[in-house]
Design a protein around this motif. Sequence first.
Motif, mmCIF file in Angstrom:
data_model
loop_
_atom_site.group_PDB
_atom_site.id
_atom_site.type_symbol
_atom_site.label_atom_id
_atom_site.label_comp_id
_atom_site.label_asym_id
_atom_site.label_seq_id
_atom_site.Cartn_x
_atom_site.Cartn_y
_atom_site.Cartn_z
ATOM 1 N N ASP A 1 78.281 96.313 69.288
ATOM 2 C CA ASP A 1 78.306 95.783 70.641
ATOM 3 C C ASP A 1 79.222 94.570 70.704
ATOM 4 O O ASP A 1 79.186 93.717 69.820
ATOM 5 C CB ASP A 1 76.875 95.394 71.048
ATOM 6 C CG ASP A 1 76.754 95.060 72.506
ATOM 7 O OD1 ASP A 1 77.317 94.025 72.926
ATOM 8 O OD2 ASP A 1 76.078 95.807 73.239
ATOM 9 N N ASN A 2 80.044 94.476 71.724
ATOM 10 C CA ASN A 2 80.974 93.348 71.860
ATOM 11 C C ASN A 2 80.261 92.009 71.954
ATOM 12 O O ASN A 2 80.768 90.995 71.512
ATOM 13 C CB ASN A 2 81.859 93.526 73.101
ATOM 14 C CG ASN A 2 82.858 94.635 72.926
ATOM 15 O OD1 ASN A 2 83.225 94.980 71.822
ATOM 16 N ND2 ASN A 2 83.284 95.210 74.029
ATOM 17 N N ASP A 3 79.060 91.997 72.540
ATOM 18 C CA ASP A 3 78.336 90.747 72.731
ATOM 19 C C ASP A 3 77.455 90.372 71.550
ATOM 20 O O ASP A 3 77.088 89.216 71.392
ATOM 21 C CB ASP A 3 77.467 90.826 73.995
ATOM 22 C CG ASP A 3 78.310 90.991 75.249
ATOM 23 O OD1 ASP A 3 79.423 90.429 75.285
ATOM 24 O OD2 ASP A 3 77.867 91.687 76.172
ATOM 25 N N ASP A 4 77.069 91.343 70.726
ATOM 26 C CA ASP A 4 76.184 91.087 69.602
ATOM 27 C C ASP A 4 76.534 92.045 68.475
ATOM 28 O O ASP A 4 76.242 93.237 68.545
ATOM 29 C CB ASP A 4 74.724 91.262 70.023
ATOM 30 C CG ASP A 4 73.737 90.876 68.944
ATOM 31 O OD1 ASP A 4 74.150 90.705 67.779
ATOM 32 O OD2 ASP A 4 72.554 90.740 69.259
ATOM 33 N N ALA A 5 77.143 91.528 67.415
ATOM 34 C CA ALA A 5 77.629 92.352 66.315
ATOM 35 C C ALA A 5 76.508 93.021 65.526
ATOM 36 O O ALA A 5 76.762 93.898 64.722
ATOM 37 C CB ALA A 5 78.488 91.509 65.375
ATOM 38 N N MET A 6 75.247 92.632 65.752
ATOM 39 C CA MET A 6 74.125 93.248 65.052
ATOM 40 C C MET A 6 73.528 94.412 65.854
ATOM 41 O O MET A 6 72.498 94.955 65.507
ATOM 42 C CB MET A 6 73.029 92.211 64.765
ATOM 43 C CG MET A 6 73.510 91.071 63.883
ATOM 44 S SD MET A 6 74.071 91.607 62.265
ATOM 45 C CE MET A 6 72.533 91.587 61.378
#
Length: 161
Positions: free
Chosen positions: A97-102
């Motif tokens: 996800d672009n907003d959260d790499a996890m």
Amino acid sequence: MCSGLVHAQTPPQPGDNILDPESDKFIGEWRWVNGQDTVEITLKKENIADPFGVGYRFDVLIGFHRYKKGNTVIESSYAHIATDFDDKKWTLLGGSDNDDAMVFSGRLKDISKNKSGNLRMVLNADRTQLTWELSNSEGVRIGDYDLGFTLPKQLTLHKAD
């Protein structure tokens, strides 16, 4: 009032290759077992040509799944695990996800019901568990539509390799 900086994202240009090293942490085999039920997924990264013919490339995660009840396979795309993106035999598609790499955001194809759903998987801090959330896509449905899935909608997969 808004504070902070706003950055415009430049659209990809012909010849660009958009790499996603953050997605590497999702690559591999993952397994969930609950009594007689087992879900296994294998994720791998592919660098593909854009689907709109602009001429750039980008990284995606493709995956394959197998769902078993005891020794009975309910559905599986594992027979195609050696294929690549262009063969379109994968049943999971997405990326970090672009907003959260996890977070993995993408789609899962329910083979038995011949439908796709939104798949969101959150990786824990030590990268050994993925929390899976499968949901229907938003939008209008015409005629009979099965809102259920063959696979469980929520589970926690453990790194198998």
